[in-house]
Scaffold this motif. Structure first.
Motif, PDB file in Angstrom:
ATOM      1  N   LEU B 300      23.657  -7.230   9.786  1.00 57.63           N
ATOM      2  CA  LEU B 300      22.629  -7.201  11.095  1.00 57.63           C
ATOM      3  C   LEU B 300      22.322  -8.927  11.654  1.00 57.63           C
ATOM      4  CD1 LEU B 300      19.965  -4.634   9.513  1.00 57.63           C
ATOM      5  CD2 LEU B 300      21.559  -4.392  11.748  1.00 57.63           C
ATOM      6  N   VAL B 321      28.128  -3.418  11.204  1.00 55.83           N
ATOM      7  CA  VAL B 321      27.362  -2.607  10.209  1.00 55.83           C
ATOM      8  C   VAL B 321      28.002  -1.444   9.962  1.00 55.83           C
ATOM      9  CG1 VAL B 321      24.942  -1.413  10.004  1.00 55.83           C
ATOM     10  CG2 VAL B 321      25.128  -3.335  11.441  1.00 55.83           C
ATOM     11  N   ARG B 322      28.556  -0.555  10.841  1.00 53.13           N
ATOM     12  CA  ARG B 322      29.399   0.743  10.800  1.00 53.13           C
ATOM     13  C   ARG B 322      30.455   0.634   9.814  1.00 53.13           C
ATOM     14  NH1 ARG B 322      27.977   5.383  11.812  1.00 53.13           N
ATOM     15  NH2 ARG B 322      28.646   5.788   9.747  1.00 53.13           N
ATOM     16  N   ARG B 325      29.072  -0.146   6.228  1.00 51.14           N
ATOM     17  CA  ARG B 325      28.683   1.434   5.614  1.00 51.14           C
ATOM     18  C   ARG B 325      29.781   2.064   5.268  1.00 51.14           C
ATOM     19  NH1 ARG B 325      23.805   3.032   5.888  1.00 51.14           N
ATOM     20  NH2 ARG B 325      21.842   1.951   7.054  1.00 51.14           N
ATOM     21  N   ASP B 339      13.223  -0.582  11.116  1.00 48.76           N
ATOM     22  CA  ASP B 339      14.472  -0.198  11.254  1.00 48.76           C
ATOM     23  C   ASP B 339      14.885   0.623  10.088  1.00 48.76           C
ATOM     24  OD1 ASP B 339      14.599  -2.254   9.340  1.00 48.76           O
ATOM     25  OD2 ASP B 339      15.837  -3.840  10.337  1.00 48.76           O
ATOM     26  N   ILE B 342      12.957   6.556  12.512  1.00 48.51           N
ATOM     27  CA  ILE B 342      12.549   6.330  13.802  1.00 48.51           C
ATOM     28  C   ILE B 342      11.349   7.166  13.883  1.00 48.51           C
ATOM     29  CG2 ILE B 342      13.065   7.035  16.288  1.00 48.51           C
ATOM     30  CD1 ILE B 342      15.887   6.407  15.636  1.00 48.51           C
ATOM     31  N   PHE B 345      11.441  10.659  15.847  1.00 44.79           N
ATOM     32  CA  PHE B 345      12.706  11.422  15.358  1.00 44.79           C
ATOM     33  C   PHE B 345      12.032  12.553  14.485  1.00 44.79           C
ATOM     34  CE2 PHE B 345      17.168  10.287  16.439  1.00 44.79           C
ATOM     35  CZ  PHE B 345      16.891  10.183  17.942  1.00 44.79           C
ATOM     36  N   VAL B 354      22.796   8.244  10.083  1.00 43.36           N
ATOM     37  CA  VAL B 354      24.058   7.314   9.754  1.00 43.36           C
ATOM     38  C   VAL B 354      25.322   8.345  10.019  1.00 43.36           C
ATOM     39  CG1 VAL B 354      25.245   6.269   7.970  1.00 43.36           C
ATOM     40  CG2 VAL B 354      22.889   5.705   8.342  1.00 43.36           C
TER      41      VAL B 354
ATOM     42  N   ALA C 222      18.580   7.805  19.761  1.00 42.79           N
ATOM     43  CA  ALA C 222      18.047   6.820  18.744  1.00 42.79           C
ATOM     44  C   ALA C 222      17.937   5.502  19.086  1.00 42.79           C
ATOM     45  CB  ALA C 222      18.935   6.840  17.633  1.00 42.79           C
ATOM     46  N   HIS C 225      14.566   5.007  21.146  1.00 45.39           N
ATOM     47  CA  HIS C 225      13.267   5.120  20.312  1.00 45.39           C
ATOM     48  C   HIS C 225      13.220   4.027  19.413  1.00 45.39           C
ATOM     49  CE1 HIS C 225      11.331   8.912  21.144  1.00 45.39           C
ATOM     50  NE2 HIS C 225      12.451   9.733  20.718  1.00 45.39           N
ATOM     51  N   SER C 226      14.318   3.435  18.913  1.00 41.48           N
ATOM     52  CA  SER C 226      14.121   2.338  17.983  1.00 41.48           C
ATOM     53  C   SER C 226      15.730   1.829  18.065  1.00 41.48           C
ATOM     54  CB  SER C 226      13.618   2.693  16.653  1.00 41.48           C
ATOM     55  OG  SER C 226      13.936   1.465  15.727  1.00 41.48           O
ATOM     56  N   ASP C 228      16.255  -1.101  16.495  1.00 41.52           N
ATOM     57  CA  ASP C 228      16.363  -1.725  15.315  1.00 41.52           C
ATOM     58  C   ASP C 228      16.967  -0.643  14.504  1.00 41.52           C
ATOM     59  OD1 ASP C 228      15.790  -4.427  15.837  1.00 41.52           O
ATOM     60  OD2 ASP C 228      13.349  -3.653  15.853  1.00 41.52           O
ATOM     61  N   ALA C 229      16.615   0.635  14.420  1.00 44.34           N
ATOM     62  CA  ALA C 229      16.916   1.438  13.282  1.00 44.34           C
ATOM     63  C   ALA C 229      18.325   1.779  13.702  1.00 44.34           C
ATOM     64  CB  ALA C 229      15.896   2.794  13.410  1.00 44.34           C
ATOM     65  N   ALA C 230      18.401   2.100  14.834  1.00 43.08           N
ATOM     66  CA  ALA C 230      19.765   2.468  15.359  1.00 43.08           C
ATOM     67  C   ALA C 230      20.851   1.413  14.888  1.00 43.08           C
ATOM     68  CB  ALA C 230      19.869   2.722  16.878  1.00 43.08           C
ATOM     69  N   ARG C 231      20.596   0.154  15.148  1.00 35.97           N
ATOM     70  CA  ARG C 231      21.631  -1.001  14.639  1.00 35.97           C
ATOM     71  C   ARG C 231      21.677  -0.665  13.122  1.00 35.97           C
ATOM     72  NH1 ARG C 231      18.699  -4.994  16.406  1.00 35.97           N
ATOM     73  NH2 ARG C 231      19.560  -4.814  18.694  1.00 35.97           N
ATOM     74  N   ALA C 232      20.647  -0.982  12.514  1.00 34.16           N
ATOM     75  CA  ALA C 232      20.736  -0.625  10.794  1.00 34.16           C
ATOM     76  C   ALA C 232      21.574   0.378  10.431  1.00 34.16           C
ATOM     77  CB  ALA C 232      19.231  -0.946  10.280  1.00 34.16           C
ATOM     78  N   SER C 233      21.447   1.551  11.393  1.00 32.84           N
ATOM     79  CA  SER C 233      22.176   2.607  10.658  1.00 32.84           C
ATOM     80  C   SER C 233      23.743   2.794  11.311  1.00 32.84           C
ATOM     81  CB  SER C 233      21.591   4.294  11.225  1.00 32.84           C
ATOM     82  OG  SER C 233      21.167   4.015  12.309  1.00 32.84           O
ATOM     83  N   GLY C 234      24.105   1.640  11.831  1.00 35.98           N
ATOM     84  CA  GLY C 234      25.473   1.549  12.154  1.00 35.98           C
ATOM     85  C   GLY C 234      25.849   1.709  13.531  1.00 35.98           C
TER      86      GLY C 234
END
Lengths: 309, 504, 392
Positions: B300, B321-322, B325, B339, B342, B345, B354, C222, C225-226, C228-234
């Motif tokens: 990141l 990141v992808r 992972r 991060d 959400i 959601f 993910v 995603a 809404h966020s 940051d979270a989207a980026r962190a999950s790839g």
């Protein structure tokens, strides 16, 4: 092209550039104050249209220019009350609220014009006022010191705005609620009251800008501004939220517009080429935004509604 | 404060709390996250209104409905997150909200003079003409104290003031606070760090679940007893952890240098190795580069030339990141609502953040909800997530349950390397124990875990080896069986390993 | 149950407020509100062909509105509908001029596709500028509106002008009459109802499916809404932001093609302003989307309503001489009302839930009171894109 680079044409272009910059400058300075408090108003164009119509109408009915200016400011103030209520009291999303104000102003000014006036009739314009001595300076004098009073006022408002923001308690409050409203709140500064006041200033100056626009042109038509209000908002970004920067942007715009007009008049560019040239200001803005976006930082709380939690 | 009650949707944050503070004393509010400490002082400061109860100041009943009223009653507060405007100077920050002698204009020259006086008087070195954004954390805190003193506060609330300080800075702060108390100020000190509480307080009030457990003096109690009061039962701070031989290297970090948010160097030349089946704990005071280190490993945050990150032997330094992972990295981020998950959601959507695009969960380009729901419901059950359904918005879950959702998502992908940052921050004791056991279980399955935590007890309890980070560097790495608390503490303050080892 | 009731109340209340405002305006302009409203209703729904005209008016609003919802869900605001409509119209016009002899079965899809591409490009530009250069998309889309109007004027007065206009010297900025084969087939004889209407409805349904039934839509939401979270999950946040605006723009671009090839004049024509060609559909689409709760499906009836308002206003002008601009002013009022009612609705819901009217499970507690009012599909579920627009 050589027709353009004669002293008299250049002076005339500069003069008309300064005149054209006036509405931009007024609206952008007001918007600077608003944005420094953390409030973005995308409705500037709508406010300008409404105030321009009412100013025009007052001149048409009474012939009184100063009453028209006053009415223009008053219209801005009323729209400011509306916008402040929506965004500060109700905490609504600023971006879309502003678009609502724009559409409302666009529609209402159009409606009122068609109903009350119908076809565009020219009215008295703001007279130019020579400043003694200074206006006699060769070339520079006619360009800078033979302008109308609203132009002088617009330029006087630059140091005024700087002083307001930099040297007064109110300005300190504005800057703090635009950067860190929670901090201001924790020290007993009312975020809502400060922002509301900043919005009123921003909108009355947008109103003044509308009045200046129509009183310099001497005529009104639906959608007179053609997006000037949006450019005024962009100029605040362009000027990095500083009055001097905003002035540079407004002058640049005025001069570019004046040059395009002058070239068209001189036949330097073909008639339909002028449409292409008219793209210049907006393209210029986009380029400026690209260049500036990562270099200057906006007030940290810009567009963020405030609530305690 | 008498019988203070405050409820939020779903929680009673304060339940008829009685609390008093005398001038000239430091009275500590001790409790876990969510015990109601912050709510109580925010009511005192007018940021929240209590539902029931009353406040009396020098025996006069008070209605405090806004911070302005608290300030005029000479109550001050230093918030956990500093209430400073970074783009303004120190003097402007101090002057904000006070009456100017030259209304409507500011009188910053006079303010600066008084700030200088106050600094001298209380031993708080601050330059009034500097912009706050140029100041270090410790200096910012001094500005906050000057702000309070400038307003002649008699009662000062300090909300977890030590969280961001190094041990040395904490000592300096305590000297200042003690001096203030001795000169007649009443101080309310909020903390959950037992040792600090014992050393500074005149009296301690322990809160749990929004209720007062007891008010006591340090002389009458001990850290162990306080801990027990805080959590409501005896706590097993060290989870059972059989010794285990680590396997091959899974995560390798070499010469990693990383810039922070303000383009300052936050991580300097860090080398780390984590093996299969071991937990490497990174201890350190907040803000010493741990966050940047984690983000750089997760992909990141970009790294400076020369640094290398290898996952399972493969160089992923330039991969996103992808790709990391896909290479077997699991990531539990420091700030779960920023991060990790959400809020808007549903639980199910967060579980799928993910893997939503994988073949298992799509059919002809569309999401296959049958398979998805089955998967999510199984995870919710396996990880004991307390939620009405997988369709529930995540925001209505407790912190511990959201953290379980994140763990379920990350662990269900069977990571080879797990990056766990502050995994139990803001999580209740029950969930903390559960999460700790999960991490150890995961270790025993062969995962290489890098645990980054500011909670030294957590690191001592979970890690096999402890790396201490200070100002972006790894000061030293100590096997847990050789680690002593005060040695690690010294290293966290920047004392080199050898020197720290020799200290008593 | 109660929540959805409150959700439904907002558009109803907005409609009531707009009606009240409209009535006041009519009174102020010296017309009877009863006569005014009945003229509007008659103009919009008075006969089969009028209903068809209303549906045709609603078509670009459905498309732009559905596009707006895609952008909004990804937390980007698309104010550039006008420029995207124009780009779609221009590109599709060029296609029709270049291949006038292709059979209808090929040429109609070709012009619609050209519209999609043209609008998509004009969406992708501000999208990429936001994603890769941090340029605020509100400002850049507005600026592109100003740019495209002039570009349209240039083309229609220059390279694309009807040769006949040049000869005659009248110089009306319009293209020549476009190939019959490119025109959208009429669906009901004796009305204006053409293929564009079902195309728009399908596009809105497609937008819905995309957002809630595909991995792509999952990612867009995603990111919305966020980030940051989207980026962190790839997820690739930048690509998704660009994609959101490109998709949004491409729907508006189709609207542009439909405006040209569903027009009575069979040509692209302007009066020198953007609204002269688009009828302000780029802005009115925003209104329709907001009124439809930023849900693509609800945008369809909502756009019909605004289509009715527009055709009704024309009738109003004919019968009572009240300028049709009244409809524009009403649109503004509706936007303001819908936007300001969102936080109000949040308060109502919160105070109701504090009063225990919503059953909350006892074993769960609130992590963050501010986030506790989310409700899928409603406006409060919507991210607030402007909060992110602190960057330039």
């Amino acid at each position: 092209m050589s027709d353009f680079f004669t002293l008299s044409v250049l002076v005339a272009t500069a003069a008309s550039g300064i005149r054209l910059a006036t509405p931009y400058l007024l609206a952008s300075l007001g918007e600077t104050v608003g944005q420094r408090s953390g409030v973005l108003n995308l409705g500037v164009d709508g406010v300008m249209l409404l105030s321009a119509f009412f100013s025009y109408w007052v001149v048409l009915k009474t012939g009184n220019l100063w009453l028209a200016v006053l009415v223009g400011v008053a219209v801005g103030l009323v729209m400011g009350l509306l916008y402040g209520f929506i965004t500060v009291v109700l905490n609504a999303t600023q971006g879309i609220s502003g678009i609502g104000i724009y559409i409302f102003g666009l529609g209402l000014s159009d409606l009122l014009f068609r109903r009350q006036v119908g076809t565009p009739k020219p009215v008295r314009r703001l007279p130019d006022v020579d400043i003694p001595v200074l206006s006699d300076i060769p070339h520079l004098g006619p360009a800078l010191f033979q302008r109308n009073l609203l132009t002088y006022l617009a330029f006087l408002l630059i140091p005024t705005t700087m002083f307001l923001l930099g040297r007064t308690t109110f300005g300190l409050n504005i800057r703090s609620v635009g950067e860190n409203p929670s901090a201001a709140d924790s020290l007993g500064v009312s975020v809502r009251r400060t922002r509301f006041a900043a919005i009123l200033i921003a909108n009355s100056m947008a109103g003044l800008a509308g009045a200046a626009l129509v009183l310099q042109l001497g005529i009104f038509q639906p959608n007179l501004t053609q997006g000037m209000g949006f450019i005024a908002v962009a100029l605040v970004y362009f000027g990095a939220w500083r009055p001097i920067g905003v002035m540079c942007g407004a002058l640049l715009y005025g001069l570019v517009n004046a040059t395009v007009l002058q070239w068209k008049a001189l036949g330097i560019i073909p008639v339909n080429g002028s449409d292409l040239a008219a793209m210049a200001p907006a393209v210029l803005t986009i380029l400026a935004l690209v260049v500036l976006a990562r270099r200057v930082s906006a007030p940290a709380a810009l567009t963020r509604p405030f609530s305690r939690h | 404060m008498n019988g203070i009650t405050k409820a939020f949707p779903g929680v009673v944050a304060n339940d008829s709390i009685d609390f008093d503070v005398r001038y000239g004393e430091v009275h500590t509010l001790l409790g876990e996250n969510g015990a109601g400490k912050s709510t109580l002082v925010k009511i005192l400061f007018g940021l929240y209104q209590s539902d029931e109860g009353s406040i009396r100041l020098r025996n006069d009943p008070m209605e405090i409905t806004a911070p302005a009223e608290a300030i005029s009653a000479r109550i001050g507060m230093i918030h956990q997150h500093f209430m400073l405007v970074p783009t303004l100077t120190v003097a402007e920050n101090v002057a904000l909200g006070t009456a100017s002698t030259r209304r409507p204009f500011t009188d910053l020259d006079l303010v600066s003079e008084r700030v200088a006086d106050i600094s001298r008087q209380h031993g708080l070195a601050v330059d009034p003409s500097v912009e706050v954004r140029r100041l270090a954390v410790g200096e910012r805190q001094r500005v906050e104290i000057v702000k309070a003193l400038y307003r002649d506060v008699e009662l000062l609330v300090l909300d977890e003031p030590t969280a961001v300080l190094t041990p040395g800075e904490v000592d300096d702060l305590f000297v200042i606070l003690r001096r203030m108390a001795d000169s007649g100020h009443g101080l309310i000190f909020i903390s959950h760090k037992l040792r600090e509480v014992m050393s500074l307080s005149d009296r301690i009030t322990v809160l749990r679940n929004g209720r007062v457990v007891q008010t006591i003096t340090p002389a009458e109690t001990s850290t162990e007893e306080l801990a027990q009061m805080m959590v409501g039962r005896s706590v097993n701070l060290a989870p059972d952890k059989p010794k285990r031989e680590p396997g091959g290297v899974r995560l390798e970090v070499q010469g990693l240098t990383v810039q922070g948010d303000r383009e300052e160097i936050s991580v300097r030349q860090v080398d780390l190795l984590v093996r299969s089946g071991e937990i490497l704990g990174v201890a350190g005071v907040s803000g010493n580069g741990q966050r940047e280190l984690a983000e750089a490993i997760a992909g990141l945050r970009s790294v400076e030339a020369g640094g290398v990150v290898r996952l399972d032997g493969i160089d992923v330094t330039d991969r996103d990141v992808r790709a990391r992972r896909d290479q077997g990295l699991g990531y539990i981020s420091e700030e779960r609502m920023k991060d990790g998950a959400i809020a808007e959601f549903t639980v199910g959507e967060n579980l799928l953040l993910v893997e939503h695009g994988s073949k298992k969960f799509t059919r002809r380009g569309m999401l296959a909800f049958g398979a998805i729901n089955k998967h999510c419901e199984k995870l919710v059950e396996d990880f004991g997530v307390k939620t009405p359904s997988v369709e529930t918005p995540t925001s209505s879950l407790s912190g511990g349950n959201i953290q379980k959702v994140i763990l379920a998502r990350e662990l269900s992908a069977k990571p080879k390397v797990l990056l766990a940052c502050q995994p139990t921050r803001g999580v209740d004791i029950g969930a903390t124990e559960y999460i700790h056991n999960l991490l150890i279980e995961q270790r025993d399955l062969g995962t290489a875990t890098l645990l980054i935590s500011e909670d030294l007890d957590e690191v001592l309890g979970l890690a096999d080896r402890i790396a201490v980070m200070y100002e972006g560097r790894i000061v030293g790495i100590v096997p847990v069986e050789e680690a002593r608390r005060n040695q690690i503490g010294l290293m966290m303050a920047g004392v080199p390993e050898q020197e720290a080892r020799n200290s008593p | 149950m109660l929540k959805s009731l409150i959700g439904a109340l907002v558009p109803l209340l907005a409609a009531v407020v707009a009606l009240a405002f409209g009535a006041t305006m009519l009174l102020a302009l010296g017309a009877s509100p009863v006569e005014g409203f009945s003229a509007m209703f008659d103009g919009a729904f008075g006969s089969g062909s009028r209903i068809a005209a209303t549906a045709v008016k609603a078509t670009p609003l459905i498309l732009v509105g559905a596009g707006i919802t895609i952008a909004f869900r990804a937390n980007v605001i698309n104010i550039g509908g006008e420029s995207q409509i124009i780009a779609g119209a221009l590109l599709s016009t060029v296609v029709a001029l270049s291949f006038p002899d292709l059979p209808t079965i090929l040429l109609v899809p070709a012009v619609l596709l050209a519209g999609l591409v043209g609008g998509g490009i004009l969406g992708a530009i501000p999208g990429a500028l936001k994603a890769y250069a941090s340029v605020n998309e509100i400002l850049s889309t507005i600026m592109l509106n100003l740019v495209m109007v002039q570009f349209m004027n240039y083309l229609l007065r220059g390279p694309l002008i009807d040769p006949y206009e040049m000869e005659a010297g009248t110089r009306i900025p319009q293209t020549q009459r476009l190939s019959d084969n490119a025109m959208l087939p009429n669906l009901v004889d004796g009305t204006r109802l053409h293929l564009g209407v079902p195309v728009a409805i399908l596009a809105a349904v497609g937008a819905y499916l995309l957002l809630w039934r595909t991995p792509t839509g999952f990612r867009l939401r995603a990111v919305g809404h966020s980030a940051d979270a989207a980026r962190a999950s790839g997820m690739n946040v930048k690509r998704n932001i660009t994609l959101a605006l490109a998709l949004s723009g491409s729907l508006a671009g189709i609207a542009g093609a439909i405006l040209v090839f569903g027009s009575e004049g069979q040509r692209m024509v302007t009066d020198g302003s953007a609204a002269g060609f688009t009828g302000s559909a780029g802005f009115n689409g925003i209104v329709a989307a907001l009124f439809g709760g930023l849900h693509p499906i609800w945008t369809i009836p909502s756009a019909m309503l605004f289509g009715a308002l527009l055709t009704g206003a024309t009738q109003l002008q004919r019968v009572l001489q009240v300028p049709a601009a009244l409809a524009v002013a009403l649109n503004g009022i509706i936007v303001i009302f819908v936007v300001s009612s969102t936080p109000v609705r949040g308060w109502i819901q919160r105070s109701l839930s504090e009063a225990g009217l919503f059953n909350r499970h006892n074993d769960t507690k609130t992590e963050n009171p501010r986030h506790s009012r989310s409700e899928p599909g409603g406006l409060s579920d919507m991210p607030d894109p402007s909060e992110e627009s602190g960057n330039v």
